[in-house]
Design an enzyme around this catalytic site. Structure first.
Site, PDB file in Angstrom:
ATOM      1  N   GLY A  29      36.680  33.193  45.459  1.00  0.00           N
ATOM      2  CA  GLY A  29      35.797  34.177  44.828  1.00  0.00           C
ATOM      3  C   GLY A  29      36.130  34.377  43.371  1.00  0.00           C
ATOM      4  O   GLY A  29      36.916  33.625  42.795  1.00  0.00           O
ATOM      5  N   ASN A  30      35.527  35.379  42.766  1.00  0.00           N
ATOM      6  CA  ASN A  30      35.819  35.696  41.366  1.00  0.00           C
ATOM      7  C   ASN A  30      35.707  37.206  41.148  1.00  0.00           C
ATOM      8  O   ASN A  30      35.331  37.945  42.053  1.00  0.00           O
ATOM      9  CB  ASN A  30      34.906  34.902  40.428  1.00  0.00           C
ATOM     10  N   ARG A  31      36.028  37.646  39.930  1.00  0.00           N
ATOM     11  CA  ARG A  31      36.166  39.078  39.658  1.00  0.00           C
ATOM     12  C   ARG A  31      34.889  39.759  39.203  1.00  0.00           C
ATOM     13  O   ARG A  31      34.921  40.904  38.766  1.00  0.00           O
ATOM     14  CB  ARG A  31      37.241  39.286  38.594  1.00  0.00           C
ATOM     15  N   SER A  32      33.755  39.091  39.267  1.00  0.00           N
ATOM     16  CA  SER A  32      32.519  39.718  38.794  1.00  0.00           C
ATOM     17  C   SER A  32      32.221  40.989  39.590  1.00  0.00           C
ATOM     18  O   SER A  32      32.279  40.998  40.818  1.00  0.00           O
ATOM     19  CB  SER A  32      31.363  38.734  38.958  1.00  0.00           C
TER      20      SER A  32
END
Ligand code: C5P
Length: 231
Positions: A29-32
């Site tokens: 995943g990512n931090r958006s």
């Protein structure tokens, strides 16, 4: 001030971060946070547009305003492949498309059907590239007098504004979008933050606007640029 300069327009906005499955319980995943895209959707709806907001994973509460606005239809997705399908669908009838989502550039080649177990050793994850959804939407739109406007976003690390502009210009050319909204990110800047600062570039790299403030203020500046860019 109450503006209705987007009345009659259909817009499709993507937001949030995709999750690329590894096995039934794990993902890349990512931090958006999804805040900028949600702000874009609410701003457009308040300016009269009919909005489809395609939201991947977002922080708690981020979609509350969009959910309570009658002008916003919400579609939930998870992976880049889901987001691609949902945006292609929404884009088919949209006057403006804005890709704000943080789409994973890579996905796991072989998703394990069962949970990966420590006992089986250290897994080797092979990654394969995901399609660039923004470039795809920009390339596959129709032409003609009511040409669809495609807006991209780019989070870049840069040591100064010149480098930021240069990176933005190269990306604008590569993606084929009409407008590219570039923001500077760092470990403690951009993502998850409430305030934002962006440079808005036209397809040829011209600086159209330099906007700062809340993500809502940035959203309004983006729609101003969209309105100004449409014939
Ligand atoms: O190349 P980069 O990821 O910096 O580009 C960011 C822009 O491209 C954003 O508008 C993002 O939504 C979009 N994007 C995409 N598909 C990808 C990667 C990024 O549409 N696979």
């Amino acid at each position: 001030p109450l503006r209705s300069d987007l009345a009659g327009l259909r817009v499709a906005v993507s937001t949030g971060g995709t999750r690329e499955p590894i096995d039934p319980v794990r993902f890349l995943g990512n931090r958006s946070s999804g805040r900028q895209g949600a702000a874009l959707a609410v701003s457009a709806a308040e300016r009269g547009a009919a909005v489809t907001l395609v939201a991947a994973h977002v922080d708690d509460g981020v979609l509350d305003d969009a959910l309570s606005h009658p002008g916003v239809a919400l579609v939930r997705v998870s992976s880049a492949a889901d987001l691609h399908a949902a945006m292609t669908d929404a884009a088919a009838s949209a006057d403006v498309v804005a890709m704000v989502a943080a789409v994973a550039d890579f996905r796991v080649a072989e998703v394990s059907q069962g949970k990966l177990r420590k006992e089986d050793g250290v897994p080797e994850l092979r990654l394969v590239p995901n399609p660039d959804i923004l470039a795809d939407l920009a390339a596959s739109r129709g032409s003609g007098p009511a040409r669809q406007t495609v807006v991209g976003f780019a989070a870049e690390t840069a040591s100064d504004d010149d480098e930021l502009l240069e990176r933005g210009r190269r990306k604008a050319a590569r993606k084929g979008a009409d407008l590219l909204v570039v923001n500077r990110v760092d470990w403690d800047r951009g993502f998850e933050a409430v305030e934002n600062r962006v440079l808005i570039l036209a397809a040829d790299g011209t600086l159209v606007a330099d906007a700062a403030g809340t993500k809502r203020a940035v959203a309004d500046a983006v729609w101003d640029a969209v309105v100004a860019s449409r014939p």
